[in-house]
Design a protein around this motif. Structure first.
Motif, PDB file in Angstrom:
ATOM      1  N   ALA A 194       0.844  -1.199   0.000  1.00 57.33           N
ATOM      2  CA  ALA A 194       0.000   0.000   0.000  1.00 57.33           C
ATOM      3  C   ALA A 194       0.875   1.243   0.000  1.00 57.33           C
ATOM      4  O   ALA A 194       1.790   1.372   0.817  1.00 57.33           O
ATOM      5  CB  ALA A 194      -0.901  -0.003   1.226  1.00 57.33           C
ATOM      6  N   PRO A 195       0.623   2.173  -0.899  1.00 57.69           N
ATOM      7  CA  PRO A 195       1.446   3.394  -0.946  1.00 57.69           C
ATOM      8  C   PRO A 195       1.131   4.299   0.239  1.00 57.69           C
ATOM      9  O   PRO A 195       0.020   4.301   0.769  1.00 57.69           O
ATOM     10  CB  PRO A 195       1.034   4.039  -2.267  1.00 57.69           C
ATOM     11  CG  PRO A 195      -0.349   3.536  -2.516  1.00 57.69           C
ATOM     12  CD  PRO A 195      -0.397   2.146  -1.952  1.00 57.69           C
ATOM     13  N   ALA A 196       2.138   5.044   0.659  1.00 56.27           N
ATOM     14  CA  ALA A 196       1.926   5.992   1.754  1.00 56.27           C
ATOM     15  C   ALA A 196       0.989   7.100   1.291  1.00 56.27           C
ATOM     16  O   ALA A 196       0.902   7.428   0.108  1.00 56.27           O
ATOM     17  CB  ALA A 196       3.264   6.565   2.203  1.00 56.27           C
ATOM     18  N   GLY A 197       0.256   7.653   2.256  1.00 54.88           N
ATOM     19  CA  GLY A 197      -0.664   8.737   1.934  1.00 54.88           C
ATOM     20  C   GLY A 197      -1.965   8.593   2.698  1.00 54.88           C
ATOM     21  O   GLY A 197      -2.081   7.806   3.645  1.00 54.88           O
ATOM     22  N   THR A 198      -2.961   9.335   2.273  1.00 48.69           N
ATOM     23  CA  THR A 198      -4.278   9.311   2.921  1.00 48.69           C
ATOM     24  C   THR A 198      -5.242   8.468   2.102  1.00 48.69           C
ATOM     25  O   THR A 198      -5.310   8.599   0.877  1.00 48.69           O
ATOM     26  CB  THR A 198      -4.832  10.742   3.063  1.00 48.69           C
ATOM     27  OG1 THR A 198      -3.915  11.507   3.854  1.00 48.69           O
ATOM     28  CG2 THR A 198      -6.187  10.733   3.750  1.00 48.69           C
ATOM     29  N   VAL A 235      -1.704   6.165   5.733  1.00 54.60           N
ATOM     30  CA  VAL A 235      -0.885   4.971   5.528  1.00 54.60           C
ATOM     31  C   VAL A 235       0.573   5.412   5.531  1.00 54.60           C
ATOM     32  O   VAL A 235       0.955   6.330   4.799  1.00 54.60           O
ATOM     33  CB  VAL A 235      -1.245   4.281   4.201  1.00 54.60           C
ATOM     34  CG1 VAL A 235      -0.356   3.061   3.976  1.00 54.60           C
ATOM     35  CG2 VAL A 235      -2.713   3.893   4.197  1.00 54.60           C
ATOM     36  N   GLY A 236       1.370   4.782   6.365  1.00 52.11           N
ATOM     37  CA  GLY A 236       2.785   5.142   6.424  1.00 52.11           C
ATOM     38  C   GLY A 236       3.525   4.226   7.364  1.00 52.11           C
ATOM     39  O   GLY A 236       2.918   3.371   8.035  1.00 52.11           O
ATOM     40  N   PRO A 237       4.854   4.383   7.451  1.00 53.19           N
ATOM     41  CA  PRO A 237       5.644   3.477   8.290  1.00 53.19           C
ATOM     42  C   PRO A 237       5.387   3.670   9.781  1.00 53.19           C
ATOM     43  O   PRO A 237       5.487   2.729  10.553  1.00 53.19           O
ATOM     44  CB  PRO A 237       7.091   3.830   7.923  1.00 53.19           C
ATOM     45  CG  PRO A 237       7.018   5.224   7.382  1.00 53.19           C
ATOM     46  CD  PRO A 237       5.691   5.330   6.697  1.00 53.19           C
ATOM     47  N   ASN A 238       5.054   4.871  10.222  1.00 51.49           N
ATOM     48  CA  ASN A 238       4.835   5.132  11.651  1.00 51.49           C
ATOM     49  C   ASN A 238       3.580   5.974  11.850  1.00 51.49           C
ATOM     50  O   ASN A 238       3.660   7.151  12.240  1.00 51.49           O
ATOM     51  CB  ASN A 238       6.051   5.850  12.247  1.00 51.49           C
ATOM     52  CG  ASN A 238       7.306   5.012  12.176  1.00 51.49           C
ATOM     53  OD1 ASN A 238       7.363   3.945  12.755  1.00 51.49           O
ATOM     54  ND2 ASN A 238       8.301   5.509  11.435  1.00 51.49           N
ATOM     55  N   PRO A 239       2.405   5.391  11.567  1.00 51.31           N
ATOM     56  CA  PRO A 239       1.180   6.191  11.710  1.00 51.31           C
ATOM     57  C   PRO A 239       0.924   6.505  13.182  1.00 51.31           C
ATOM     58  O   PRO A 239       1.164   5.682  14.064  1.00 51.31           O
ATOM     59  CB  PRO A 239       0.101   5.281  11.126  1.00 51.31           C
ATOM     60  CG  PRO A 239       0.639   3.905  11.301  1.00 51.31           C
ATOM     61  CD  PRO A 239       2.126   4.011  11.148  1.00 51.31           C
ATOM     62  N   ALA A 240       0.413   7.681  13.430  1.00 53.52           N
ATOM     63  CA  ALA A 240       0.102   8.091  14.804  1.00 53.52           C
ATOM     64  C   ALA A 240      -1.237   7.487  15.232  1.00 53.52           C
ATOM     65  O   ALA A 240      -2.182   7.407  14.448  1.00 53.52           O
ATOM     66  CB  ALA A 240       0.040   9.612  14.891  1.00 53.52           C
TER      67      ALA A 240
END
Length: 646
Positions: A75-79, A108-113
C-alpha cells in the motif's frame, strides 16, 4: 477501527444472533487490496420487553463494534478514504431500521500516529472481547432436545472467581434464545447449564458455538467466555467431579418428587382447592368407612391420571421439538381464564348461591354415591392443574431432571409427585380411625363450608392477576365482566332450581343460567392480539414536537381506565383492520396520555383546548400548525378521514 453506536435510554440494537431482531451490519467500500474482517462482537446482553419477556440478544448504552482492516503489503503511503454502509435495527416499544454511510480518512505510512480520541477505547473493547480461556474447563453434551454445558474452574483459575448470572448466547440459533437456562452448581465451584435446543436451529450440528457470560466476568477483563466445542469433548480435560446432576441417581429424584408433592399441599395455589376435599372428609366423618376409603382412592386416582396425562403431553410435544417447562398450562391465557371461572363457580357454590345434585336425591342413593365419587376424582384433577405451576422445595429439581430422563424413569418421578400430593388424603381413607378425630357433623358445617369459599375467591383473584400479564388492557376488563355474568348465571340457576321448585321453574333456571354463563365465557375469552396492533408511546409535549419535526403524522389519545367511552373507542377503532393498515402505511406516530391517575401535564393540555374530560383525541398533520380535534365517540371512518388529511 470501530462503529460507534450511542443508544438513547430504553433503546437497543442487536448482536450477531439477534433473536427476534436484526444484527447490525457493515458493508465496506475499500481501495484495491484492502480487506475487512467481520465485526468483533462484544459480549451481548439479554433484551427484554416491558413485560419481562425475552425478545432477543443485543446492546444498550455506549457501544463500539470493532473491525480489523488490513491494507495490502505494498500500500502506498498517503491518505486513504475508507467507506462503509452501516445498517441496524433500533428498538424500544417499537422498532425502526436505521442506516448511514460512514467514512474515515486514515494515513498509511511506516509510523502512523494513534488516534488520540479512539485508540484507547477501541483497544479496551478489543481486550474485553469474548475469548477462549484455558483457566476454565468447558464441556458440551448434546441430547435430543437439549444441550448440557458444564464449566469448571481449572487449576489456574483465580481463587476469587465466582460465577453468577450465567447465560449462553448461541452464534447459530442452535440454542433457543428465549428459553430458560437452568443452572446447577456443584461442590467444587463448577456449574452445569441446561440449554433448550431451538426448533428453528440447525438439525445436524455437531458443535456448540457461542458466548457464555457471567454477571461479574470470568477473569478481570473477560465479561464473556468464547465457547467453540465439539459435542462430547472438552476444550481442556474435565475435572474429576464434572459428572453431572444425576449423581444422586433416580432414587434420589423419586424421594425428592414425593417430598415435593407432599409439600405442595401447603402451597397457596393448592390449598384453596384441597379445602374442598377437606370439607368432603368432614362430611364423610361417621359415615360408611368403605365410602370414606373410596373417596380417598378416587381423589388419588384423579391426581395420578392427571399427572400421567400432563407428563405424556409434555413428552409428546418435546419429542416433536417443542420446548416446554412444567406448569406450561398457566402460560395459556384461555386456560388461566377458564381456571379462574372454575374457582369462582366453586366459591359461589360453597357460599350457598346454588347447590349441585339436588335433583339426584329423587333418583336414588346409588346415583348420588356415584356423583360423590366423581366429585372426589375431579377434585384430584383440579388439584393437579393448579399444583403443577407451584415451585416448592424438592419439586423443581426432580421435575427438571424428569424432563431429561428416559420415559419410564420420568413417569416414576411424576408418579411419586402425585402420590406425595395425595398422601394426606390416602391416610385419612386407609386409616379410618384418623377420620374419627374430625369433628362430628352438625350445624357448624355450613359455616365451615362458607368459610372455605374465601380461599377460592382469593385463588380466582390471583388467576385474574396472572391473566392481566398475558392479555391487552381491554381484555382484562372483559374478563372481569365475564366473571360477573358467570356469577349471575349460577345465581339464576340457584334461584330457580332450588329444592321444591316446579319442573318448569327448574328448567328455566337451568336454561337461563347456561345462557348467561356462556355469554360470559364468550365475552371474556382471551383472543390473541393482532400482530400489527398499535403500539403506544407515552405522551409528552416534547415527544409531540420531536415527532412533528420529523414530518410525521402524530395521533394522540388521552384516555383513562375509568372512562367507559375510552374503552369502547379502543375496541371499535384501534382494532379495526382499516385503521391499523392506514396507521402502518402512513407511518403514524401514536402517543397515549393516561389520565387514570391525576397528571397535571395532561390536565393542562386538556385546558389548553377547553376540554375537561376524556376521551380526547388529537391528530397532528405536518401541514397544519394546530391539531385536528376529534369527537368523543370515535368510529373508524372519523379516524381514517383525519389521518388521510396528512
Amino acid at each position: 477501527m470501530a462503529l460507534h453506536l450511542v443508544h438513547s435510554p430504553g433503546w437497543h440494537t442487536y448482536w450477531l444472533n439477534p433473536g427476534t431482531g436484526l444484527a447490525t451490519s457493515l458493508k465496506w467500500t475499500l481501495p484495491a487490496g484492502w480487506t475487512a474482517s467481520a465485526i468483533h462482537w462484544p459480549a451481548p446482553m439479554v433484551i427484554k420487553d416491558r413485560l419481562g419477556t425475552v425478545t432477543g440478544n443485543g446492546y444498550t448504552g455506549d457501544l463500539l463494534l470493532p473491525v480489523t482492516l488490513t491494507p495490502p503489503a505494498d500500500a502506498p503511503a498517503g491518505t486513504v478514504k475508507l467507506t462503509a454502509a452501516a445498517a441496524w435495527l433500533m428498538c424500544q416499544n417499537v422498532c425502526e431500521p436505521g442506516d448511514a454511510t460512514v467514512n474515515l480518512d486514515v494515513t498509511v505510512g511506516p509510523n502512523p500516529a494513534a488516534d488520540p480520541t479512539w485508540s484507547g477505547p477501541i483497544e479496551s473493547t478489543m481486550a474485553k472481547l469474548p475469548r477462549s480461556d484455558a483457566t476454565w474447563e468447558v464441556t458440551a453434551v448434546r441430547h435430543t432436545n437439549a444441550v448440557t454445558l458444564t464449566v469448571n474452574p481449572g487449576p489456574d483459575a483465580p481463587a476469587h472467581a465466582t460465577l453468577t448470572g450465567l447465560h449462553f448466547f448461541s452464534d447459530d440459533n442452535l440454542i433457543g434464545y428465549d428459553q430458560p437456562q437452568p443452572v446447577v452448581a456443584d461442590s467444587k465451584g463448577g456449574f452445569t447449564l441446561t440449554l433448550a435446543v431451538s426448533p428453528d436451529g440447525p438439525t445436524d450440528e455437531h458443535e456448540l458455538h457461542g458466548v457464555l457470560t457471567s454477571d461479574h466476568g470470568f477473569n478481570a477483563d473477560e465479561p464473556g467466555l468464547r465457547v467453540d466445542l465439539p459435542f462430547g469433548n472438552t476444550a481442556v480435560a474435565p475435572s474429576a467431579d464434572a459428572a453431572p446432576v444425576a449423581a444422586g441417581g433416580v432414587l434420589g429424584f423419586l424421594l425428592a418428587g414425593f417430598l415435593g408433592g407432599l409439600i405442595l399441599n401447603l402451597m397457596p395455589c393448592v390449598f384453596p382447592v384441597l379445602g374442598i376435599k377437606v370439607l368432603g372428609f368432614v362430611n364423610q366423618a361417621g359415615a360408611d368407612r368403605r365410602k370414606v376409603v373410596m373417596h380417598g382412592v378416587m381423589f388419588t386416582s384423579g391426581v395420578l391420571l392427571s399427572f400421567w396425562a400432563l407428563a405424556g403431553i409434555l413428552f409428546v410435544l418435546r419429542s416433536g421439538g417443542a420446548q416446554l417447562g412444567w406448569g406450561f398450562q398457566l402460560q395459556s391465557p384461555a386456560f388461566v381464564f377458564l381456571l379462574a371461572i372454575v374457582m369462582l363457580v366453586f366459591a359461589l357454590n360453597m357460599s350457598g348461591v346454588f347447590e349441585f345434585g339436588l335433583s339426584a336425591t329423587a333418583i336414588g342413593g346409588n346415583l348420588q354415591s356415584r356423583e360423590g365419587l366423581a366429585g372426589s376424582f375431579f377434585t384430584g384433577i383440579l388439584a393437579t392443574l393448579v399444583a403443577t405451576p407451584c415451585s416448592a422445595p424438592f419439586l423443581a429439581p426432580s421435575l427438571g431432571a424428569a424432563l431429561t430422563l428416559p420415559s419410564f424413569e420420568a413417569f416414576l418421578v411424576f408418579t411419586c409427585i402425585a402420590l406425595g400430593l395425595s398422601t394426606p388424603y390416602l391416610l385419612f381413607s386407609i386409616f379410618p380411625a384418623l377420620v374419627k378425630f374430625l369433628p362430628r357433623p352438625g350445624a357448624w358445617m355450613e359455616t365451615f363450608k362458607q368459610l372455605m369459599a374465601f380461599p377460592l375467591y382469593a385463588a380466582a383473584g390471583w388467576l385474574l392477576w396472572v391473566l392481566a400479564g398475558q392479555v391487552p388492557e381491554f381484555q382484562q376488563l372483559y374478563a372481569l365482566f365475564a366473571m360477573v355474568l358467570v356469577a349471575f348465571g349460577v345465581w339464576l340457576y340457584g334461584r330457580f332450581h332450588a329444592a321444591g321448585a316446579s319442573a318448569g321453574r327448574a328448567r328455566f333456571g337451568l336454561i337461563a343460567g347456561l345462557a348467561v354463563g356462556l355469554a360470559g365465557l364468550w365475552l371474556g375469552w382471551p383472543v390473541a392480539p393482532k400482530p400489527d396492533a398499535i403500539v403506544w408511546t407515552k405522551w409528552s409535549p416534547s415527544e409531540v414536537a420531536r415527532l412533528r419535526a420529523e414530518g410525521r403524522i402524530v395521533y394522540v389519545d388521552f384516555t383513562a381506565r375509568w372512562c367507559a367511552t375510552c374503552q369502547t373507542n379502543k375496541t371499535i377503532v384501534f382494532h379495526s383492520d382499516d385503521v391499523l393498515r392506514a396507521f402502518r402505511n402512513k407511518h403514524v406516530a401514536t402517543l397515549r396520555g393516561d389520565w387514570t391517575s391525576r397528571d397535571p401535564a395532561i390536565t393542562a393540555e386538556l385546558e389548553k383546548y377547553h376540554r375537561s374530560a376524556v376521551p380526547f383525541n388529537q391528530v397532528w398533520v405536518p401541514s397544519q400548525p394546530q391539531p385536528e380535534l376529534l369527537p368523543e365517540v370515535l368510529t373508524p371512518g372519523v379516524v381514517l378521514k383525519a389521518v388521510s388529511s396528512g
